[in-house]
Write a protein that holds these residues in place. Structure first.
Motif, PDB file in Angstrom:
ATOM      1  N   THR A 102       0.808  -1.230   0.000  1.00 58.19           N
ATOM      2  CA  THR A 102       0.000   0.000   0.000  1.00 58.19           C
ATOM      3  C   THR A 102       0.837   1.274   0.000  1.00 58.19           C
ATOM      4  O   THR A 102       0.286   2.375  -0.005  1.00 58.19           O
ATOM      5  N   GLY A 103       2.165   1.148   0.010  1.00 60.18           N
ATOM      6  CA  GLY A 103       3.026   2.315  -0.115  1.00 60.18           C
ATOM      7  C   GLY A 103       3.148   2.754  -1.561  1.00 60.18           C
ATOM      8  O   GLY A 103       2.633   2.107  -2.479  1.00 60.18           O
TER       9      GLY A 103
ATOM     10  N   ALA B  85       0.413  -5.962   3.771  1.00 59.85           N
ATOM     11  CA  ALA B  85       0.623  -4.734   4.537  1.00 59.85           C
ATOM     12  C   ALA B  85       0.184  -4.994   5.969  1.00 59.85           C
ATOM     13  O   ALA B  85      -0.524  -5.964   6.257  1.00 59.85           O
TER      14      ALA B  85
ATOM     15  N   ARG C 103      -1.763  -3.054   7.814  1.00 53.78           N
ATOM     16  CA  ARG C 103      -3.146  -2.657   8.043  1.00 53.78           C
ATOM     17  C   ARG C 103      -4.063  -3.187   6.945  1.00 53.78           C
ATOM     18  O   ARG C 103      -3.604  -3.645   5.904  1.00 53.78           O
TER      19      ARG C 103
ATOM     20  N   PRO D 247      -6.798  -0.105   2.239  1.00 56.04           N
ATOM     21  CA  PRO D 247      -7.459   1.209   2.215  1.00 56.04           C
ATOM     22  C   PRO D 247      -8.472   1.297   1.080  1.00 56.04           C
ATOM     23  O   PRO D 247      -8.371   0.568   0.079  1.00 56.04           O
TER      24      PRO D 247
ATOM     25  N   SER E  78      -3.157  -9.093   5.242  1.00 52.87           N
ATOM     26  CA  SER E  78      -2.806  -8.133   6.289  1.00 52.87           C
ATOM     27  C   SER E  78      -2.200  -8.879   7.473  1.00 52.87           C
ATOM     28  O   SER E  78      -2.847  -9.755   8.055  1.00 52.87           O
TER      29      SER E  78
ATOM     30  N   SER F  36       0.016   7.513  -2.578  1.00 56.16           N
ATOM     31  CA  SER F  36      -0.398   6.650  -1.476  1.00 56.16           C
ATOM     32  C   SER F  36      -0.700   7.535  -0.273  1.00 56.16           C
ATOM     33  O   SER F  36      -0.163   8.637  -0.164  1.00 56.16           O
ATOM     34  N   SER F  37      -1.539   7.048   0.622  1.00 55.78           N
ATOM     35  CA  SER F  37      -1.722   7.727   1.908  1.00 55.78           C
ATOM     36  C   SER F  37      -1.018   6.948   3.009  1.00 55.78           C
ATOM     37  O   SER F  37      -1.069   7.332   4.172  1.00 55.78           O
ATOM     38  N   ARG F  38      -0.336   5.846   2.631  1.00 58.16           N
ATOM     39  CA  ARG F  38       0.211   4.931   3.625  1.00 58.16           C
ATOM     40  C   ARG F  38       1.741   4.910   3.679  1.00 58.16           C
ATOM     41  O   ARG F  38       2.305   4.148   4.435  1.00 58.16           O
ATOM     42  N   SER F  39       2.424   5.716   2.869  1.00 54.13           N
ATOM     43  CA  SER F  39       3.879   5.716   2.893  1.00 54.13           C
ATOM     44  C   SER F  39       4.390   6.522   4.081  1.00 54.13           C
ATOM     45  O   SER F  39       3.857   7.601   4.386  1.00 54.13           O
TER      46      SER F  39
ATOM     47  N   THR G 234      -7.230  11.348   6.136  1.00 56.20           N
ATOM     48  CA  THR G 234      -5.822  11.420   6.546  1.00 56.20           C
ATOM     49  C   THR G 234      -5.687  12.505   7.600  1.00 56.20           C
ATOM     50  O   THR G 234      -6.481  13.452   7.631  1.00 56.20           O
TER      51      THR G 234
ATOM     52  N   ASP H 267      -0.435  12.155  11.474  1.00 59.28           N
ATOM     53  CA  ASP H 267       0.164  10.938  10.919  1.00 59.28           C
ATOM     54  C   ASP H 267       1.211  11.239   9.851  1.00 59.28           C
ATOM     55  O   ASP H 267       1.920  10.338   9.404  1.00 59.28           O
TER      56      ASP H 267
END
Length: 375
Positions: A16-17, A43, A45, A48, A61, A194-197, A317, A321
């Motif tokens: 997810t990155g 990942a 989590r 997303p 996960s 991404s929102s996860r990096s 987001t 974070d």
């Protein structure tokens, strides 16, 4: 009867990155080297909302730092996986802690995949970065003591005398040979979606630009004059994905380390000019008298971003974070040296992937908008 070749089965750890998402997309292309690929994406989590369900054959996960959790989730596929693409990272309070957690994660995954007699694992690609040449720049006790190598950074430069989890992961991979082969991919600042990096400079800049636009504030460059005027490079996540896959199926790339950048350079002044066009904000010339701390500014404007997210129905987001990413961006934009890596070795070995950095900015911003991460 001709023997049917065994399929290539990829395990993308950190899917997810920015790099993980681009890797999954690249592996699923009909033209992907070594394909067709079956792709498992993992990942810590759950998946997303912006992650396309069809992008991986299965999303898993689990917490790679927990051996029992790793065994539970990876044992069922341990006799399938042929290639591991390692683009995962966890960040802790200092570099010694980073060494410990990231080494444990990689070791747990490799030990589970190699535990059975029917293991098919033959290649691992490991993503690291230019901290290889700069040292642990984000370690609060070491960051101000570091003396980086002179750019352009080259793969054969000797290691620096500081703890570095990149070194630890390379050594860990080498300890498994000849059980399987590997390659190391030293990215620059990654540009992707991404929102996860953990480190996502473009997302930080997009959040900053949207807050300025919302508040009617000038979109000022939060760095120093040196980076404003001197050269830097970045790694488009698509180029990084291409290099991982190329190395994963190339005999020549076996047990080698490669820098991975777009192949061009830019000044932050030119990058800022392009950002202003994309976000439709006024360009403001750099002024040292207007120096400010972008991290503190973002902390103060966390409620503003919450309101923007709410007003536009965005994927949720939080500024809180992103502080690790804003901290890293602040350091990068205040370098007193040119952050540039040589791509000569990569080309000598047969990889010619590239991207036009300034041309790619709008594409990635639009992608973040399509994913409903930014307005």
């Amino acid at each position: 009867m001709a023997k049917i070749p065994s399929p290539s089965v990829a395990l993308v750890v950190g899917v997810t990155g920015m790099a993980g998402l681009s890797l999954a997309e690249a592996l699923k292309k009909p033209t992907a080297l070594g394909g067709p690929w079956k792709v498992y994406g993992t990942a810590r989590r759950s998946k997303p909302g912006w992650f396309p369900s069809t992008l991986v054959d299965r999303y898993i996960s689990f917490d790679a730092s927990n051996l029992d959790d790793t065994i539970k989730n990876l044992s069922p596929i341990s006799n399938e996986v042929t290639h591991v693409f390692w683009v995962a990272i966890q960040v802790r309070e200092n570099e010694e802690a980073n060494v410990s957690i990231n080494s444990a994660m990689l070791k747990n995954v490799l030990d589970v995949l190699k535990s059975g007699t029917s293991s098919r694992l033959c290649r691992v690609t490991l993503q690291t970065g230019t901290k290889q040449y700069m040292g642990p720049i984000l370690d609060p006790s070491l960051g101000n003591q570091l003396v980086p190598r002179d750019p352009p950074f080259q793969e054969d430069m000797p290691r620096l005398p500081y703890p570095n989890f990149y070194y630890a992961l390379e050594d860990l991979l080498a300890s498994y040979t000849p059980s399987f082969s590997y390659s190391v991919h030293r990215s620059s600042i990654i540009i992707g979606a991404s929102s996860r990096s953990v480190y996502n400079s473009l997302l930080c800049l997009a959040v900053y630009a949207n807050i300025c636009k919302h508040q009617g504030l000038p979109f000022r460059f939060p760095g120093n004059r040196y980076t404003w005027e001197h050269f830097c490079d970045v790694s488009d996540a698509r180029v990084l994905a291409e290099q991982h896959i190329w190395a994963a199926v190339s005999e020549k790339a076996k047990d080698q380390a490669f820098n991975c950048t777009n192949g061009d350079v830019f000044t932050w002044k030119s990058f800022w000019t392009e950002l202003c066009k994309v976000f439709d904000v006024q360009f403001v010339q750099f002024d040292e008298k207007e120096k400010f701390d972008v991290v503190e500014m973002m902390k103060k404007n966390a409620p503003v971003w919450d309101q923007i997210v709410e007003d536009h129905g965005l994927f949720r987001t939080k500024i809180e974070d992103m502080i690790t990413s804003f901290d890293a961006l602040k350091i990068v934009l205040n370098f007193e040296f040119q952050h540039v890596s040589s791509m000569t070795k990569s080309r000598d070995f047969g990889f010619f992937g590239y991207a036009g950095t300034l041309r790619s900015i709008e594409m990635w911003v639009r992608r973040l908008q399509e994913m409903k991460i930014i307005p």
